[in-house]
Design an enzyme around this catalytic site. Structure first.
Site, short mmCIF file in Angstrom:
data_model
loop_
_atom_site.label_atom_id
_atom_site.label_comp_id
_atom_site.label_asym_id
_atom_site.label_seq_id
_atom_site.Cartn_x
_atom_site.Cartn_y
_atom_site.Cartn_z
N LYS A 75 0.85 -1.20 0.00
CA LYS A 75 0.00 0.00 0.00
C LYS A 75 0.88 1.25 0.00
CE LYS A 75 -1.92 2.69 2.98
NZ LYS A 75 -1.82 3.97 2.21
N GLU A 87 9.71 15.21 15.66
CA GLU A 87 10.08 15.16 14.25
C GLU A 87 9.21 16.13 13.47
OE1 GLU A 87 9.24 11.55 11.92
OE2 GLU A 87 11.26 11.77 11.13
N GLU A 95 10.19 1.06 10.35
CA GLU A 95 11.22 2.08 10.17
C GLU A 95 10.50 3.41 10.37
OE1 GLU A 95 13.00 4.95 9.11
OE2 GLU A 95 13.33 4.28 7.05
N CYS A 115 13.48 10.67 6.92
CA CYS A 115 13.38 10.12 8.28
C CYS A 115 14.70 10.28 9.03
CB CYS A 115 12.92 8.67 8.24
SG CYS A 115 13.89 7.67 7.13
P1 ADP Z 1 2.15 10.99 7.44
O1 ADP Z 1 1.30 11.36 8.60
O2 ADP Z 1 3.34 11.86 7.26
O3 ADP Z 1 1.38 10.82 6.18
P2 ADP Z 1 1.99 8.26 8.18
O4 ADP Z 1 2.81 7.50 9.14
O5 ADP Z 1 0.60 8.61 8.57
O6 ADP Z 1 2.78 9.56 7.78
O7 ADP Z 1 1.91 7.49 6.79
C1 ADP Z 1 2.76 6.46 6.36
C2 ADP Z 1 1.96 5.33 5.75
O8 ADP Z 1 1.16 4.75 6.77
C3 ADP Z 1 0.98 5.75 4.66
O9 ADP Z 1 0.96 4.76 3.65
C4 ADP Z 1 -0.34 5.81 5.39
O10 ADP Z 1 -1.44 5.60 4.55
C5 ADP Z 1 -0.20 4.66 6.35
N1 ADP Z 1 -1.05 4.72 7.55
C6 ADP Z 1 -1.46 5.81 8.23
N2 ADP Z 1 -2.25 5.47 9.26
C7 ADP Z 1 -2.35 4.10 9.25
C8 ADP Z 1 -3.03 3.15 10.07
N3 ADP Z 1 -3.76 3.52 11.12
N4 ADP Z 1 -2.89 1.84 9.76
C9 ADP Z 1 -2.15 1.45 8.71
N5 ADP Z 1 -1.49 2.31 7.91
C10 ADP Z 1 -1.58 3.62 8.16
#
Ligand code: ADP
Ligand code: MG
Length: 490
Positions: free
Chosen positions: A179, A386, A254, A288
């Site tokens: 994804k 961060e 990560e 990161c």
């Molecule tokens: P940002 O907030 O900078 O977008 P995230 O950590 O939210 O960083 O996003 C990194 C990835 O994690 C993206 O692919 C996002 O869709 C996914 N993501 C965000 N929230 C969830 C969740 N609750 N469960 C699984 N994947 C998630």
């Protein structure tokens, strides 16, 4: 949606070797123009289920199980070839979608191909061991794929993060449901066009789209998924660990960082000033491992802050596709707002050497000025949290002991760097730093041959090199009795 001359391309999810229609779509933007450049199909829970079942079937009963390690290697070489042949298109698309300078996007795409080649080569070099059990038995280990991997990736290096996940998984013989981040799914969807031609049977790699809270979460909780590999924020990392607990999935994370970049007075001056800026401003600071805490020895502190600010003034902000551009816009409105709120906070927590807002020359786009805050106390929020944008917090220190103490005074432990001409001091600092990657007299170079990952709240597990492959392998011990006599216990 604005009406532009450019057609808005639509992308569908790639499930079981097919591009499938969906009930809903979401828009994808160019962060420099704020215009919609693509529309992408949403994978809802039912589609996530279909993707996982396809991966499960491919793993449990498809032809994939009997594919040889050599075959898997060849598939990865083929993918690398496709990426190299289409590098210009991919770099342009990556640059438009993320806002990163085209020159940086070109490096990313080259690294994508190199990553596939590396794991293509590694596929048939995985071996087991013979274990020294007593002479009347034989014990050996087999390395087997973990199974179906759910892979969730961020928006800062979209196709590269996909390669870091898919490369080792395919080499190991896993099946994948990837994804991409909802902000930047386009290059991964282009890659989907070549998976079948490269030789991957249907279901081995599925690529699905949607927001994290729904599509991502459905993947994390799905009972058919054996492992989650995640790169993203620490906040979401924690959610994933909890959500994966019920099915006891293997999880590798990560996450973020607040990495210290430490400058001693005896460092090479020009290289140091340059390295301080490069460490925190490359890729708009959306990295990161960004060296966002710049620790400077008091003896050179004032001059160093001045030199940094002087040089940072000349960083060329501009349209991502211009070859002169050194910094583009941030990836999204959400990220622009997040970083802007830290800029406001920084002004109250510290002094501003340069930047602190939106550059005036752009009418549109999520641009933020390269910003240097100084006289930052390590307990300030801009030193602990961060920011993921072009924002440096400069912190003075007095001597090696204090440098190490401040460097390690953070919940994170992804990376760190130290600059000095004194090799004794350099390696003492290296040994003291609680971080997964430590650079000496440089910051940021990352090669597929060397491990990547964090200590502390920067996550667990390692990517790249043989370490990255390990995370996709189980170890089976096989014990063979060579003694024909009954056990004779009862
Ligand atoms: P940002 O907030 O900078 O977008 P995230 O950590 O939210 O960083 O996003 C990194 C990835 O994690 C993206 O692919 C996002 O869709 C996914 N993501 C965000 N929230 C969830 C969740 N609750 N469960 C699984 N994947 C998630
Ligand atoms: Mg998020």
């Amino acid at each position: 949606m604005t009406t532009t001359a450019k057609a808005v391309k639509s992308y569908r999810n790639y499930i079981n070797g097919q591009f499938v229609e969906a009930k809903e779509t979401f828009p994808v933007y160019d962060p420099a123009t704020e215009e919609v450049i693509a529309s992408v199909a949403v994978a809802d829970a039912a589609e996530v289920d279909r993707a996982v079942k396809a991966a499960r079937a491919a793993f449990d009963s498809g032809p994939w199980a009997t594919t040889t390690a050599q075959d898997r290697g060849r598939i990865l070489f083929k993918l690398a070839e496709k990426v190299r042949a289409n590098a210009a298109m991919l770099a342009e698309l990556e640059s438009r979608n993320t806002g990163k300078p085209i020159v940086e996007a070109e490096f990313d795409i080259a690294d994508v191909a190199t990553c596939f080649e590396y794991y293509g080569g590694l596929a048939n070099k995985v071996t087991g061991s013979v274990n020294p059990v007593p002479a009347n038995a034989l014990s050996f280990t087999m390395r087997e794929p973990v199974g179906v991997a759910g892979q969730i990736i961020p928006w800062n290096y979209p196709l590269l993060m996909a390669a870091w996940k898919l490369g080792p998984a395919i080499a190991a013989g896993c099946c994948c449901v990837l994804k991409p981040a909802e902000q930047t799914p386009l290059t991964a969807m282009e890659l989907a066009n070549w998976l079948e031609e490269a030789g991957l049977p249907p279901g081995v790699v599925n690529i699905i789209n949607g927001v994290g809270e729904t599509t991502g979460a459905a993947l994390v909780t799905h009972a058919g998924v054996d492992k989650i590999a995640f790169t993203g924020s620490a906040a979401v990392g924690k959610i994933i660990v909890k959500a994966a607990a019920d099915t006891l999935k293997r999880v590798t994370l990560e996450l973020g960082g607040k990495s210290p970049n430490v400058f001693f007075a005896d460092a090479d001056w020009e290289a140091a000033v340059d390295g301080a800026l490069f460490g925190v401003f490359i890729n708009q600071g959306e990295v990161c491992s960004a060296g966002s805490r710049i620790l400077v020895e008091k003896k050179i502190y004032s001059k160093f802050v001045e030199a940094m600010a002087e040089k940072a003034k000349r960083i060329k902000l501009g349209p991502p596709l211009s070859r002169e551009t050194k910094m583009g816009p941030l990836v999204s409105k959400e990220q622009y707002d997040r970083v802007s709120s830290y800029l406001a906070l920084g002004k109250s927590e510290a002094k501003t050497a340069i930047g602190g807002g939106r550059p005036r020359e752009f009418a549109k786009g999520y641009y933020v000025e390269p910003t240097i805050f100084y006289d930052v106390d390590n307990s300030a929020r801009i030193a602990r949290e961060e920011i993921f944008g072009p924002v440096a917090s400069v912190i003075p220190f007095d001597g090696e002991g204090e440098a190490i103490r401040i460097a390690n005074d953070t919940p994170y432990g992804l990376a760190g760097a130290v600059w000095t001409r004194d090799i004794y001091k350099a390696f003492r600092v290296v040994k003291s730093m609680r971080a997964g990657i430590v650079w000496v007299n440089h910051m940021q170079p990352t090669y597929v041959e060397a491990p990547w990952g964090g200590y502390k709240q920067s996550g667990f597990g390692r990517e790249l090199g043989p370490w990255g492959m390990e995370e996709y392998l189980e170890t089976k011990q096989v014990f063979v009795n060579l003694d024909e006599a009954p056990i004779g216990w009862y």
